[in-house]
Write an enzyme that holds these catalytic residues in place. Sequence first.
Site, short mmCIF file in Angstrom:
data_model
loop_
_atom_site.label_atom_id
_atom_site.label_comp_id
_atom_site.label_asym_id
_atom_site.label_seq_id
_atom_site.Cartn_x
_atom_site.Cartn_y
_atom_site.Cartn_z
N ARG A 165 0.84 -1.21 0.00
CA ARG A 165 0.00 0.00 0.00
C ARG A 165 0.87 1.26 0.00
O ARG A 165 1.08 1.89 -1.03
CB ARG A 165 -0.93 -0.03 1.23
CG ARG A 165 -2.12 0.90 1.16
CD ARG A 165 -1.83 2.35 1.47
NE ARG A 165 -1.31 2.55 2.83
CZ ARG A 165 -0.89 3.71 3.28
NH1 ARG A 165 -0.91 4.78 2.51
NH2 ARG A 165 -0.39 3.83 4.50
N HIS B 105 8.73 7.25 8.10
CA HIS B 105 9.40 7.36 6.79
C HIS B 105 10.85 7.79 7.04
O HIS B 105 11.13 8.51 8.01
CB HIS B 105 8.66 8.36 5.90
CG HIS B 105 7.38 7.80 5.35
ND1 HIS B 105 7.25 7.34 4.06
CD2 HIS B 105 6.18 7.58 5.95
CE1 HIS B 105 6.04 6.88 3.87
NE2 HIS B 105 5.35 7.01 5.00
N CYS C 222 4.12 9.42 -0.23
CA CYS C 222 2.72 9.85 -0.19
C CYS C 222 2.45 10.74 -1.39
O CYS C 222 3.16 11.72 -1.61
CB CYS C 222 2.44 10.61 1.10
SG CYS C 222 0.78 11.32 1.14
N ASN D 296 9.10 4.45 3.39
CA ASN D 296 9.03 3.98 4.77
C ASN D 296 10.39 3.42 5.16
O ASN D 296 11.22 3.12 4.32
CB ASN D 296 8.00 2.86 4.88
CG ASN D 296 6.62 3.31 4.47
OD1 ASN D 296 6.28 3.31 3.29
ND2 ASN D 296 5.83 3.71 5.43
MG MG Z 1 3.16 6.58 5.07
#
Ligand code: MG
Length: 306
Positions: free
Chosen positions: A14, A213, A244, A253
């Site tokens: 994701r 992150h 993002c 991340n």
């Molecule tokens: Mg994030």
Amino acid sequence: MLPDTAEIVEVSPRDGLQNEGRPVGTADKLHLIESLVRAGVRRIEATSFVHPARVPQMADAEAVMAGLPRVPGVIISGLVLNRRGAERAIAAGCDELTFTVVASEAFGQRNQGQTIEQGLLAWAEVAAMARAAGRRATVMVAAAFGCPFEGAVDPARVEAMVRQVLRSAPEEVGLADTIGVATPRQVMDLFGRVRAAVASAGTGRAAMRAHFHNTRNTGYANAYAALLAGATVLDSSAGGVGGCPFAPRATGNIATEDLLFLLDGLGVRHGIERGAVAALDPWLAGVLGHAVPGQLGKTDAWPPVP
Ligand code: MG
């Protein structure tokens, strides 16, 4: 004090992919998820149920859910931002719904078209829907350590939001450093506030979850600080991919394999084979068309293999 065990939530399918320019096919996403499960990952954020026009990389959410392996003990979560997303996630069979409330008005508008107040109301609705459907409900406070548009975020505001989201008795409450600006003392302080809020909530004991992150190379130090402050659930992404779409120049991340090396050295158990995660890096780089940030896959095994 460090916990004996930590749960890793693998967010590469994701958060890891949502910001990539090159479309990643459903079959590749499923291969990623299957490989992670084989490596011992027991919690996976598989996709997000957001508008496909907003995040095209997640347009195949239902297909990913339909195709992924359902292994006993593996919790599959989907990110949702509103009622419609929650309906889709429940229908698609997510074990867990992860909701994000944003601690900044400007970022909340860009990320999900919600004011802070609207986000908190939507969370309460989504939590009730998840509970009624027998699913786990987890809530993350995003941009908790800083906002790309407003700058510093008041810790008192984050704490007040945490106290409010706890009324819906989430399984977990987390803090997300969406743009990678946090440093360890700030992490200790803010998780200290969350810990106090959880202790006084009276709605069952939510676990604390941390999402970092590594944009400014403080992500691993922050993960360590979060564990010391009582977090027991850490998000990470295979290869350290991610970002993002609604935060300028956001990067990945913390890398799962590098985090696992750190946890192994600390004696914090997690149940995942770090070498198997690192071994995915060349394949992941091929799918994405660029090298991945994770370090473990680039160096020699340690201890040395005779
Ligand atoms: Mg994030």
